[in-house]
Design a protein around this motif. Structure first.
Motif, PDB file in Angstrom:
ATOM      1  N   VAL A   1      40.043  43.685  44.182  1.00  0.00           N
ATOM      2  CA  VAL A   1      41.469  43.873  43.915  1.00  0.00           C
ATOM      3  C   VAL A   1      41.893  45.146  44.642  1.00  0.00           C
ATOM      4  O   VAL A   1      41.364  46.231  44.378  1.00  0.00           O
ATOM      5  CB  VAL A   1      41.749  44.009  42.403  1.00  0.00           C
ATOM      6  CG1 VAL A   1      43.240  44.264  42.168  1.00  0.00           C
ATOM      7  CG2 VAL A   1      41.303  42.760  41.657  1.00  0.00           C
ATOM      8  N   LEU A   2      42.830  45.013  45.561  1.00  0.00           N
ATOM      9  CA  LEU A   2      43.318  46.143  46.332  1.00  0.00           C
ATOM     10  C   LEU A   2      44.622  46.625  45.710  1.00  0.00           C
ATOM     11  O   LEU A   2      45.564  45.839  45.540  1.00  0.00           O
ATOM     12  CB  LEU A   2      43.540  45.712  47.780  1.00  0.00           C
ATOM     13  CG  LEU A   2      43.750  46.795  48.828  1.00  0.00           C
ATOM     14  CD1 LEU A   2      42.528  47.692  48.936  1.00  0.00           C
ATOM     15  CD2 LEU A   2      44.025  46.152  50.183  1.00  0.00           C
ATOM     16  N   VAL A   3      44.677  47.896  45.331  1.00  0.00           N
ATOM     17  CA  VAL A   3      45.869  48.461  44.695  1.00  0.00           C
ATOM     18  C   VAL A   3      46.569  49.364  45.703  1.00  0.00           C
ATOM     19  O   VAL A   3      46.040  50.418  46.079  1.00  0.00           O
ATOM     20  CB  VAL A   3      45.506  49.252  43.423  1.00  0.00           C
ATOM     21  CG1 VAL A   3      46.766  49.835  42.788  1.00  0.00           C
ATOM     22  CG2 VAL A   3      44.772  48.365  42.419  1.00  0.00           C
ATOM     23  N   ASP A   4      47.748  48.936  46.138  1.00  0.00           N
ATOM     24  CA  ASP A   4      48.543  49.719  47.097  1.00  0.00           C
ATOM     25  C   ASP A   4      49.573  50.514  46.308  1.00  0.00           C
ATOM     26  O   ASP A   4      50.423  49.941  45.621  1.00  0.00           O
ATOM     27  CB  ASP A   4      49.220  48.779  48.094  1.00  0.00           C
ATOM     28  CG  ASP A   4      49.978  49.547  49.167  1.00  0.00           C
ATOM     29  OD1 ASP A   4      49.597  50.701  49.444  1.00  0.00           O
ATOM     30  OD2 ASP A   4      50.948  49.003  49.716  1.00  0.00           O
TER      31      ASP A   4
ATOM     32  N   HIS B   1      49.259  44.918  43.323  1.00  0.00           N
ATOM     33  CA  HIS B   1      47.888  44.462  43.124  1.00  0.00           C
ATOM     34  C   HIS B   1      47.670  43.288  44.059  1.00  0.00           C
ATOM     35  O   HIS B   1      48.319  42.248  43.921  1.00  0.00           O
ATOM     36  CB  HIS B   1      47.660  43.988  41.691  1.00  0.00           C
ATOM     37  CG  HIS B   1      47.738  45.062  40.665  1.00  0.00           C
ATOM     38  ND1 HIS B   1      47.351  44.879  39.361  1.00  0.00           N
ATOM     39  CD2 HIS B   1      48.151  46.347  40.736  1.00  0.00           C
ATOM     40  CE1 HIS B   1      47.527  46.002  38.671  1.00  0.00           C
ATOM     41  NE2 HIS B   1      48.027  46.896  39.497  1.00  0.00           N
ATOM     42  N   LEU B   2      46.747  43.416  44.983  1.00  0.00           N
ATOM     43  CA  LEU B   2      46.491  42.339  45.932  1.00  0.00           C
ATOM     44  C   LEU B   2      45.167  41.669  45.578  1.00  0.00           C
ATOM     45  O   LEU B   2      44.116  42.311  45.536  1.00  0.00           O
ATOM     46  CB  LEU B   2      46.455  42.887  47.357  1.00  0.00           C
ATOM     47  CG  LEU B   2      47.807  43.451  47.809  1.00  0.00           C
ATOM     48  CD1 LEU B   2      47.676  44.906  48.223  1.00  0.00           C
ATOM     49  CD2 LEU B   2      48.390  42.625  48.932  1.00  0.00           C
ATOM     50  N   GLU B   3      45.225  40.356  45.295  1.00  0.00           N
ATOM     51  CA  GLU B   3      44.048  39.594  44.896  1.00  0.00           C
ATOM     52  C   GLU B   3      43.945  38.315  45.712  1.00  0.00           C
ATOM     53  O   GLU B   3      44.914  37.875  46.332  1.00  0.00           O
ATOM     54  CB  GLU B   3      44.108  39.244  43.400  1.00  0.00           C
ATOM     55  CG  GLU B   3      44.198  40.458  42.492  1.00  0.00           C
ATOM     56  CD  GLU B   3      44.205  40.074  41.026  1.00  0.00           C
ATOM     57  OE1 GLU B   3      43.355  39.237  40.639  1.00  0.00           O
ATOM     58  OE2 GLU B   3      45.057  40.581  40.277  1.00  0.00           O
ATOM     59  N   TYR B   4      42.756  37.711  45.664  1.00  0.00           N
ATOM     60  CA  TYR B   4      42.526  36.513  46.480  1.00  0.00           C
ATOM     61  C   TYR B   4      43.108  35.262  45.825  1.00  0.00           C
ATOM     62  O   TYR B   4      43.054  35.087  44.608  1.00  0.00           O
ATOM     63  CB  TYR B   4      41.028  36.296  46.707  1.00  0.00           C
ATOM     64  CG  TYR B   4      40.751  35.071  47.546  1.00  0.00           C
ATOM     65  CD1 TYR B   4      40.829  35.136  48.930  1.00  0.00           C
ATOM     66  CD2 TYR B   4      40.452  33.845  46.947  1.00  0.00           C
ATOM     67  CE1 TYR B   4      40.616  34.012  49.713  1.00  0.00           C
ATOM     68  CE2 TYR B   4      40.242  32.714  47.722  1.00  0.00           C
ATOM     69  CZ  TYR B   4      40.319  32.809  49.106  1.00  0.00           C
ATOM     70  OH  TYR B   4      40.112  31.698  49.868  1.00  0.00           O
ATOM     71  N   ALA B   5      43.661  34.395  46.661  1.00  0.00           N
ATOM     72  CA  ALA B   5      44.071  33.053  46.256  1.00  0.00           C
ATOM     73  C   ALA B   5      44.095  32.195  47.519  1.00  0.00           C
ATOM     74  O   ALA B   5      44.356  32.704  48.617  1.00  0.00           O
ATOM     75  CB  ALA B   5      45.447  33.055  45.595  1.00  0.00           C
ATOM     76  N   PRO B   6      43.811  30.899  47.393  1.00  0.00           N
ATOM     77  CA  PRO B   6      43.797  30.025  48.588  1.00  0.00           C
ATOM     78  C   PRO B   6      45.147  29.959  49.291  1.00  0.00           C
ATOM     79  O   PRO B   6      45.207  29.807  50.511  1.00  0.00           O
ATOM     80  CB  PRO B   6      43.411  28.652  48.016  1.00  0.00           C
ATOM     81  CG  PRO B   6      42.727  28.950  46.722  1.00  0.00           C
ATOM     82  CD  PRO B   6      43.395  30.181  46.181  1.00  0.00           C
TER      83      PRO B   6
END
Length: 589
Positions: free
Chosen positions: A147-150, A86-91
């Motif tokens: 949210v990008l799910v690979d 699960h790829l999500e945004y964070a600073p």
């Protein structure tokens, strides 16, 4: 497009918070609580989920890195994504390991690369306890609350993990299905699309042809024409984008096709998913505003009552609410009775299905060679079970939809009677609350329930849940066992697999039907008591104020008039936003 959606989202959220403020000042605590937690907070926290699916060696991880604008995930010559990411945004880059138990463990970002096929046995990344890996990264795409799910790449999509096919994909907002330019539309991909993906996600698949840099211009035109023609045999209007993640990584985005894909993707999310999300929140806000009109009116009348009269009216309403509870209980009993009947015939249907297929298996096995059985039996059982589940969930959906429609009609009639009695208790005419279908839809957890239909809900949720349980048993268990056994053993193992799948699916069917019934039941209680409770809460708030330093009648009336004017302005803005939500894009076209 996503920027426009986010602007609208903020504007709507801000206006709904104004409603919350009015509800708080009027004293409508329950209404304010529902509006805050169920609508405003949910709208603020919403994310778009994209799932990337593709066979090994189709450049999937390279493509994901191109979307992110950096080499975040490991790329190699062997299948490298061993667990779901699960790829999500964070600073700042960071990662968390999520186990099947729900336990979370923070881990250094550099260790993300360890979660790949080929790790040494016993390493944490190789264990089945890992549910997924959450990777946080400051990518512009993820900044848009995506949210990008690979998903793990495999050599054959039919071996794709069941939870991806039947859980992640149905719950996604868009599916990016990767096709290799060097071997477009392999037979295994056609089978996967036709048997497992199109039925659940037909309207949200975007086909991405990777490695387009291997083509010349003429070859690209010819190859894309072929791919579109072949896909058109499976889906009416396939959306196809050729890309070159390699060219993007080399700093040539204009030659990569990535900007065109991202432009379409963001527009698709904003229009297809975003507008429904915003419309639903606006509808909930307008319904809350209609209830607040009654609350302000009750507060205005309370200001003109003596303390004794106010107490008498509250007592009268509480007694009437107790009587209304009997009517509500009748409605709830009707729901329980009909749901019990639905649950009974569903379990009978499942038992009959298993018996029917079990009777057919000996003849089917006898008519095929042992070698054919190894390849054919597992997929046959899986498809047969999926076809039955598809038909059965439609029947369940129709039965529950009929129950919901009948319940809505009865509650709507009850609401008219309640309004008359509440009006008599207040000494005024009170219009009945609007018992809207989309209100039930929101409470049940489905967008526009009777626009999309319960069939869509059950195809995406219930059917996916069933096949998530049954598929591994039918497609893997039987196949592996038969490969080492004889035709005789196949006749024994296939019925066992069917019965095991049914043993898993039966309770799940029952659970999901009951879950829907419980939500319908809760909605009946809320809708049946809402007007009573709001008026009682408002009158109680007025009585509490009066016990303290209460304003005079004139000042209290002026405050109510001011709140009514403010509420009118909020309603006008909500209605304008709802109209523009559906007219702006149409005008642009």
């Amino acid at each position: 497009m996503l920027e426009t959606f986010r602007t609208r989202q903020v504007e709507i959220t801000t206006t709904l918070r104004e409603l919350l403020s009015i509800a708080g000042r009027v004293g409508a605590r329950s209404l304010a609580g529902r509006l805050g937690s169920d609508v405003v907070d949910k709208l603020s926290a919403d994310r778009f989920h994209l799932v990337v699916v593709g066979e090994f060696n189709h450049g999937k991880t390279t493509f994901v890195n191109a979307l992110l604008g950096a080499e975040v995930l490991p790329v190699g010559v062997t299948p490298t994504t061993a667990v779901i990411h699960h790829l999500e945004y964070a600073p700042e880059p960071r990662a968390e390991l999520v186990r099947a138990s729900g336990e979370r463990t923070a881990m250094p970002f550099e260790e993300v690369r360890k979660f790949a096929v080929g790790q040494e046995k016993g390493s944490e990344s190789a264990t089945s306890e890992v549910k997924h890996l959450e990777v946080f990264y400051p990518a512009e795409l993820l900044r848009e609350r995506i949210v990008l799910v690979d998903t793990p790449g495999v050599n054959d999509l039919s071996l794709q993990r069941a939870d991806i096919t039947y859980s992640y994909i149905p719950r996604s907002d868009a599916v990016l299905f990767l096709i290799d330019a060097g071997q477009p539309l392999k037979e295994s991909e056609r089978v996967f699309l036709n048997d497992k993906l199109l039925g659940q996600s037909r309207d949200k698949i975007i086909f991405v042809v990777t490695k387009k840099d291997i083509w010349s211009e003429d070859e690209e035109e010819e190859a894309l024409a072929y791919i579109r023609t072949e896909l058109a045999k499976l889906i009416r209007t396939p959306v196809v984008f050729p890309v070159s993640a390699k060219r993007a990584a080399e700093g040539h985005p204009e030659e990569s096709g990535m900007p065109e894909l991202l432009g379409h993707l963001t527009k698709f999310l904003a229009e297809e998913r975003g507008r429904i999300l915003l419309d639903n929140a606006l509808g909930e806000g307008l319904e809350a505003a209609r209830m607040l009109v009654k609350g302000i009116d009750a507060r205005r009348r309370a200001a003109q009552m003596s303390s004794e009269e106010l107490a008498r009216r509250i007592e009268l309403l509480e007694k009437d609410l107790a009587g209304q509870s009997r009517t509500i209980e009748e409605r709830r009993a009707g729901i329980r009775e009909e749901v019990a009947a639905i649950r009974a015939w569903v379990q009978r249907d499942l038992a009959h299905f298993v018996d029917d297929v079990t009777r057919q298996i000996p003849d089917l096995v006898d008519n095929h060679s042992a070698e054919d059985i190894k390849v054919w039996l597992g997929p046959f059982l899986e498809k047969t079970f999926a076809d039955w589940a598809q038909a059965e969930t439609k029947e369940i959906a129709n039965a529950l939809e009929a129950l919901a429609e009948k319940t809505i009609a009865l509650v709507r009639e009850d609401a008219h009677d309640v309004a008359k009695r509440v009006g008599q208790a207040l000494g005024s005419d009170v219009r009945s609350p609007s018992v809207e279908v989309d209100t039930l839809g929101y409470d049940v957890g489905v967008f526009a329930l009777f626009t999309l239909g319960l069939g869509v809900m059950f195809t995406n949720v219930l059917l996916g849940g069933l096949l998530l349980l049954a598929s591994p048993v039918l497609a893997v268990y039987v196949k592996d066992k038969v490969e080492a056994e004889t035709r005789k053993r196949a006749k024994e193992l296939a019925p066992n697999a069917l019965r095991e799948a049914a043993a898993r699916v039966g309770p799940k069917l029952d659970e999901m039907i009951q879950e829907f019934a419980q939500r319908l039941d809760q909605w009946v209680v809320t809708a049946g008591e809402e007007l009573h409770r709001e008026v009682i809460e408002v009158l109680e708030a007025a009585r509490t104020e009066r016990a303290g330093k209460a304003p005079g009648v004139e000042a209290a009336t002026q405050a109510c008039d001011a709140e009514a004017r403010e509420l009118t302005g909020v309603v006008e803005r909500l209605e304008t936003m709802r109209r523009s939500l559906w007219t702006t894009d149409a005008a642009a076209k």
